[in-house]
Structures are given as C-alpha cells and as structure tokens.
Design a protein around this motif. Structure first.
Motif, PDB file in Angstrom:
ATOM      1  N   LYS A 102      22.194  11.455   8.754  1.00 12.22           N
ATOM      2  CA  LYS A 102      21.413  10.221   8.856  1.00 12.22           C
ATOM      3  C   LYS A 102      21.399   9.491   7.522  1.00 12.22           C
ATOM      4  N   LEU A 103      21.306  10.245   6.420  1.00 16.54           N
ATOM      5  CA  LEU A 103      21.323   9.639   5.086  1.00 16.54           C
ATOM      6  C   LEU A 103      22.665   8.951   4.827  1.00 16.54           C
ATOM      7  N   ILE A 104      23.768   9.604   5.171  1.00 16.54           N
ATOM      8  CA  ILE A 104      25.092   9.010   4.984  1.00 16.54           C
ATOM      9  C   ILE A 104      25.222   7.727   5.809  1.00 16.54           C
ATOM     10  N   THR A 105      24.712   7.744   7.017  1.00 14.58           N
ATOM     11  CA  THR A 105      24.760   6.558   7.879  1.00 14.58           C
ATOM     12  C   THR A 105      23.960   5.410   7.279  1.00 14.58           C
ATOM     13  N   VAL A 106      22.777   5.733   6.766  1.00 18.36           N
ATOM     14  CA  VAL A 106      21.929   4.710   6.146  1.00 18.36           C
ATOM     15  C   VAL A 106      22.615   4.111   4.927  1.00 18.36           C
ATOM     16  N   VAL A 107      23.204   4.959   4.086  1.00 17.86           N
ATOM     17  CA  VAL A 107      23.896   4.472   2.891  1.00 17.86           C
ATOM     18  C   VAL A 107      25.071   3.579   3.284  1.00 17.86           C
ATOM     19  N   PHE A 108      25.812   3.967   4.312  1.00 15.37           N
ATOM     20  CA  PHE A 108      26.967   3.172   4.756  1.00 15.37           C
ATOM     21  C   PHE A 108      26.531   1.788   5.232  1.00 15.37           C
ATOM     22  N   VAL A 134      17.756   2.449  -2.907  1.00 14.20           N
ATOM     23  CA  VAL A 134      16.415   2.983  -3.166  1.00 14.20           C
ATOM     24  C   VAL A 134      15.475   2.662  -2.006  1.00 14.20           C
ATOM     25  N   VAL A 135      15.481   1.400  -1.562  1.00 12.85           N
ATOM     26  CA  VAL A 135      14.627   0.994  -0.443  1.00 12.85           C
ATOM     27  C   VAL A 135      15.008   1.759   0.820  1.00 12.85           C
ATOM     28  N   ALA A 136      16.290   1.944   1.056  1.00 13.86           N
ATOM     29  CA  ALA A 136      16.743   2.664   2.246  1.00 13.86           C
ATOM     30  C   ALA A 136      16.261   4.109   2.240  1.00 13.86           C
ATOM     31  N   ILE A 137      16.332   4.758   1.091  1.00 14.32           N
ATOM     32  CA  ILE A 137      15.913   6.162   1.001  1.00 14.32           C
ATOM     33  C   ILE A 137      14.391   6.281   1.116  1.00 14.32           C
ATOM     34  N   MET A 138      13.653   5.330   0.538  1.00 15.79           N
ATOM     35  CA  MET A 138      12.204   5.335   0.703  1.00 15.79           C
ATOM     36  C   MET A 138      11.822   5.125   2.169  1.00 15.79           C
ATOM     37  N   SER A 139      12.545   4.251   2.854  1.00 11.09           N
ATOM     38  CA  SER A 139      12.297   4.023   4.281  1.00 11.09           C
ATOM     39  C   SER A 139      12.637   5.264   5.095  1.00 11.09           C
ATOM     40  N   LEU A 140      13.720   5.950   4.707  1.00 13.06           N
ATOM     41  CA  LEU A 140      14.093   7.194   5.369  1.00 13.06           C
ATOM     42  C   LEU A 140      12.984   8.230   5.234  1.00 13.06           C
ATOM     43  N   MET A 141      12.394   8.330   4.053  1.00  7.78           N
ATOM     44  CA  MET A 141      11.308   9.282   3.842  1.00  7.78           C
ATOM     45  C   MET A 141      10.116   8.965   4.751  1.00  7.78           C
ATOM     46  N   LEU A 142       9.749   7.683   4.837  1.00  8.10           N
ATOM     47  CA  LEU A 142       8.641   7.302   5.712  1.00  8.10           C
ATOM     48  C   LEU A 142       8.968   7.580   7.175  1.00  8.10           C
TER      49      LEU A 142
END
Length: 330
Positions: free
Chosen positions: A159-165, A233-241
């Motif tokens: 999911k993290l790789i997909t978000v980064v892409f 950074v925003v994407a990873i913070m959103s992933l955490m939430l």
C-alpha cells in the motif's frame, strides 16, 4: 519479492478502480485554465495601466506600493518585516535586469507550484492516500486481506509503494498540465531564463553574497524535488491516519483539519517558537529557494527537511507497528 509484486499489482488495480486519480486530473484540468486566464488578465491590466508591457514599470510600482505600506503606522510589525524583504529582493532583480515573473509557461508552472505546495497539492494527495487502509474496513475486505498467508508488513508495504507511485504521478501530472495549458497563452519558452537562488535572510535584512543565477529549468527541477518530498510526507501521514482511524470520513476530516490549521499557523505563529517542530508548518519548502520569509525565525531549508524527515519516520514506525498488531475482529 514475487508475493510483494502481486500485492502491489493488486493495490494498483484497486486504486485505479476507485478513480480518485482521474478525479484529481479533472480538477487540475478545470482549475489550471482558470488560473491561466487570471494571469493573462493581470498582464493585460498591467499593460493597460502603464501603457507598456515593460516589466520594470510594474516592478517599480510594486516597490512604491510596498514602501507606502511600510511607512504606514497601521501596518503590523510582522508585515513590515516581510515588506522590507520583498522590497530588497525586488530591487535586486531590477538592478540585475531580470524579470522574476516573465510571462511564459515555465514561469507560470514555477509560480503555480510554489503557491500550491502549502495547501492545494497536500489536499489532492490526501484524496489519494487517506483511505487506502480505512476503506478496507468500510468494505469489509480487511479480514480477507489480513487472513491471507502473507506477512502483514508486506501488505502495508504494498500500500505504501502504491501511495508513493500515485503521489509521484500526481506531482508530475500537475507540472505537465500547468506547462501544456499555460503554454497555449504565454508560449512554451523560458527554460533558460535566469533565476536567483541562495538568497539568505538575516532578520529583516537580505544577504545577497551567496546568490547565484541558475537556468529556470534547473530551478524547476529543484522546486519539484522539494514539492515531491512534501507530497510524500503528506501521503505517509495520511497513510498513518488511515491505519489508526477505521472511518474513512473521520480520517480525511482529521487530515483536512491538520492541513488547514498548518496554513493558518504559518501566518500566525511567529512568536510561538516551538510550533516550528509541527510538520504542517514546514510543508512550504520552496520559499527557501528564493529568500521567502519562514513562519518562525530560525527556520531554514535544512531544519524543515529534518523536521519533516523525523515526522515521516515516526509515522512509518507507527503505521507498521499498529497494522501488524491490529485486531480485525473488533
């Protein structure tokens, strides 16, 4: 790695089926022509006001207006500091005979991205990443996902790789759409126009000793690099939430409130020194390239990058720890 590839492919398909990215493209295709038209009207008004398209006349008028505001007793001290800096930078461009906002597609793209990195780009990134885990709860697929014979950290990594892409694709698409649409009006030149970087602030004074001129294409690469970092950074913070909050609406609401509060705080927290450690106050990294005033004195590019990096690492640790121990029955 074969299992991870299959997981990433599955997440990519799910992201495409949600059609969030297509919605973002439609938003960009709708808004950027509006901003292009507005910029064209500004240029036409300036030419009508001064009877010439000479950028120096417009720049001198801006300096005169800023000096009038600076001499007014009703102008707050914080604004006066910003005005002094703006006046010094504007005069420097005049002395160097360089138009800082030459009307062309590259300049428009640079200015649009600079103004959008504080709120607009984080908001569209949030649309992509805020529900990537929480949506599994609302659809009931979380149990099927976590009961598969695959380690949980691999599932979240996919999911993290997909978000980064898709985050990277969004930033790239923003730049391309800006350039292609604005170029129809302003022309597609401007790649080799000089831009001054390395401007340093010392209180209300500006240090030009380290200034160097770079081609606008190189400056654009630096700017988009910082914008990409902010978006990640925003994407990873959103992933955490999305991991912590099972409700998609609640997770998006929290992230939306955080991003908007960051914009407000950036204009109000000059006397609250510890606020500089909040990640949302450090999102606007592009201002450091051209001598922009930071929200709190003492902040610089290295500091903001460090703060955002720490927040990102902590968010990743929290996300993987909670997701690996998540109770899917309750």
């Amino acid at each position: 790695m074969t299992g991870l590839y299959a997981l990433v492919k599955n997440e990519m398909i799910k992201m495409i089926k949600k059609k969030r990215f297509y919605v973002i493209l439609l938003i960009l295709l709708a808004l950027i022509p509006m901003f292009t038209y507005a910029q064209m009207r500004v240029a036409q008004h300036t030419q009508k006001q001064f009877g010439t398209s000479d950028w120096k006349a417009d720049q001198r008028q801006k300096v005169t207006d800023w000096e009038k505001r600076l001499s007014s007793a009703r102008t707050p001290d914080e604004w006066k500091q910003q005005l002094r800096v703006q006046i010094q930078i504007a005069n420097y461009y005049l002395d160097q005979d360089v138009n800082p906002s030459s009307p062309n597609a590259v300049t428009f793209t640079r200015e649009f991205v600079k103004n959008a990195v504080g709120l607009f780009i984080p908001l569209i990134i949030m649309v992509i990443s805020a529900d990537i885990v929480s949506s599994e709860h609302s659809t009931g697929t979380i149990k099927l996902l976590l009961t598969r014979p695959v380690r949980r950290w691999k599932i979240l990594l996919s999911k993290l790789i997909t978000v980064v892409f898709f985050t990277s694709l969004t930033v790239l698409s923003t730049g391309l759409i800006c350039y292609l649409i604005s170029g129809v009006v302003f022309g597609y030149n401007g790649w080799n126009m000089p831009i001054f970087t390395g401007i340093q602030l010392t209180g209300a004074d500006v240090d030009f000793s380290r200034v160097r001129a770079v081609d606008q294409w190189f400056f654009l690469l630096m700017e988009f690099g910082l914008v990409w970092f902010t978006a990640i950074v925003v994407a990873i913070m959103s992933l955490m939430l999305s991991v912590l909050i099972r409700s998609t609406a609640a997770g998006m609401g929290v992230m939306l409130a955080v991003l908007i509060s960051g914009t407000i705080l950036s204009n109000m927290v000059s006397s609250w020194e510890t606020a500089k450690y909040l990640f949302m106050v450090n999102l606007d990294l592009t201002k450091y390239l051209t001598g922009g005033i930071p929200p709190i004195q003492g902040m610089d590019l290295g500091f903001s990058l460090s703060v955002l990096s720490v927040w990102t690492v902590v968010a990743l640790i929290v996300s993987f720890t909670v997701f690996s121990r998540k109770d899917i029955l309750n």
